[in-house]
Design an enzyme around this catalytic site. Structure first.
Site, mmCIF file in Angstrom:
data_model
loop_
_atom_site.group_PDB
_atom_site.id
_atom_site.type_symbol
_atom_site.label_atom_id
_atom_site.label_comp_id
_atom_site.label_asym_id
_atom_site.label_seq_id
_atom_site.Cartn_x
_atom_site.Cartn_y
_atom_site.Cartn_z
ATOM 1 N N ASN A 153 0.573 -1.061 0.137
ATOM 2 C CA ASN A 153 0.227 0.371 -0.206
ATOM 3 C C ASN A 153 0.897 1.082 -0.236
ATOM 4 O OD1 ASN A 153 0.607 -1.348 2.940
ATOM 5 N ND2 ASN A 153 -0.498 0.538 3.690
ATOM 6 N N HIS A 203 -13.884 0.178 0.441
ATOM 7 C CA HIS A 203 -13.642 1.515 0.320
ATOM 8 C C HIS A 203 -12.440 1.934 -0.584
ATOM 9 C CE1 HIS A 203 -10.282 2.737 3.128
ATOM 10 N NE2 HIS A 203 -10.929 1.640 3.685
ATOM 11 N N CYS A 327 -2.839 5.295 7.773
ATOM 12 C CA CYS A 327 -2.259 4.808 9.005
ATOM 13 C C CYS A 327 -1.671 5.791 9.861
ATOM 14 C CB CYS A 327 -3.119 3.897 8.861
ATOM 15 S SG CYS A 327 -3.550 3.094 7.889
#
Ligand SMILES: *Cc1c(COP(=O)(O)O)cnc(C)c1O
Length: 385
Positions: A153, A203, A327
């Protein structure tokens, strides 16, 4: 002093907007079709039909069977569930993962260490890639599960999932992959990948937030993470998030149908951005694998620049991107992914992720290429003085 230009969203790895055609499929399930799928009246049966239709959509996108798809409240739940509740069922006490996983995987592993599991955190090379040879060497008779992500990611590197899945299958070890970033971006096939467990999040491909899925290969033993009612074949309690599930199924189905066009469009923009930055920003360094990377990911270090300052200046110019993963932003710690790739803490703290999506245009990329170089130069001149 906000930018007079329309905002440019280059943070699609953090989240994406729900597509209008997805939203319109979801809306009736908030209002006129708000039945509980467990109810036997007409409204309930309609909701049940919609959930089962979404399950077939998700299954089709993965080359799976509908009964192997379980809906959850997102990618993090799917990762926790897969790792903590399948490994424990094997009776074995060793798990293999990589140092560059999402925190939903890494922190699940940390929690299992407290329960007496031994965890091997595999290193990665300078491109963020796990070596299948390292996986092979780490396997023991006590290995319960291997968890390696399909696509990273932060830096976008695609991991050698097929080889790792093959090793797991030959060793009779469960194989889980976090495919949250891969879904809708690269083709997924649970059989070609030999995946026993695979995590998704709505999402990240223009579906809603707070809904995800876990693929569980039939025959795989796993216990509940969420206890309660008998929803999801008794394995995941709680009234189904019907609008969310409907939106996720529709969004994934659209994303997979449009994948070739998406990949061509987004990777062309990515390459335009990468080439443009490398030629216009002195000392810019591309992170992640040069070619085996997500179509939408361009991740850079700009030595001598603090990413926080750069992100703020870009935001003022109407450009939204990220310092790593959403995050971990807000923490001063350099990213665990960049550290594992051997970047110094300073270089790690000077890194920015541009993650592109289907709605971005060449004009937007060119605007970034106009705005970014002078901002980097200006920040560097302040650093020196
Ligand atoms: C976003 C993300 C997750 C977490 O998914 P949520 O639905 O936000 O909980 C997990 N893994 C990866 C690789 C991600 O990018």
């Amino acid at each position: 002093m906000n930018s007079p230009y329309p905002p440019i969203y280059l943070d699609n790895a953090a989240t994406t907007a729900v597509r209008p055609e997805v939203l319109s499929k979801m809306l009736p399930f908030f209002t006129e079709k708000a039945g509980n799928p467990s109810s036997i009246h007409t409204a309930g049966r309609e909701a049940r039909k919609a959930v089962e239709n979404a399950r077939r959509q998700v299954a089709a996108a993965l080359g799976a069977e509908a009964r192997e798809i379980y809906f959850t409240a997102g990618g993090s739940e799917s990762d926790n569930w897969a790792i903590r509740c399948a490994a424990a069922e094997t009776g074995k006490k060793h798990v293999i993962t990589s140092a560059v996983e999402h925190h939903a995987v890494l922190h699940s592993c940390r929690a299992m260490e407290r329960d007496g599991f031994r965890i091997t955190y595999l290193p990665v090379d300078e491109n963020g890639m796990v070596s299948p040879a390292d996986v092979r060497r780490a396997l023991t008779d006590d290995t319960a599960l291997i968890s390696v992500m399909a696509a990273n990611n932060e830096v976008g590197t695609l991991e050698p999932i097929q080889e790792i899945g093959q090793l797991a299958r030959e060793a009779g070890v469960l194989f889980h992959t976090d495919a949250v970033q891969a879904a809708g971006a690269i083709p997924i096939d649970v059989n070609a990948w030999n995946a026993d467990l695979l995590s998704l999040s709505g999402h990240k491909f223009h579906g809603p937030k707070g809904v995800g899925a876990l693929y569980i290969r039939k025959g795989t033993r796993i216990h509940n993470l969420i206890e309660g009612g008998a929803q999801e074949r008794g394995l995941r309690a709680g009234t189904e998030n019907v609008p969310g599930v409907v939106g996720m199924g529709e969004a994934l189905s659209l994303a997979v149908a449009e994948l070739p066009e998406y990949a061509a469009h987004v990777s062309a923009l990515r390459d335009r951005l990468i080439q443009g930055i490398l030629s216009a920003v002195p000392d810019a360094r591309l992170n992640g694998h040069p070619t085996l990377r997500l179509p939408g990911n361009a991740h850079f270090s700009f030595p001598g620049v603090e990413s926080e300052s750069l992100l703020m200046r870009l935001d003022l110019a109407g450009i939204a991107c990220s310092g790593g993963s959403a995050c971990t932003s807000g923490s001063l710690e350099p990213s665990h992914v960049l550290s594992a790739m051997g970047l110094s803490p300073d270089l790690g703290r000077s890194s920015v992720r541009f993650s592109l999506g289907r709605d971005n245009t060449a004009e937007e990329i060119d605007r970034v290429l106009t705005v970014l170089p002078p901002i980097v130069a200006d920040l560097r001149s302040h650093m020196r003085s």
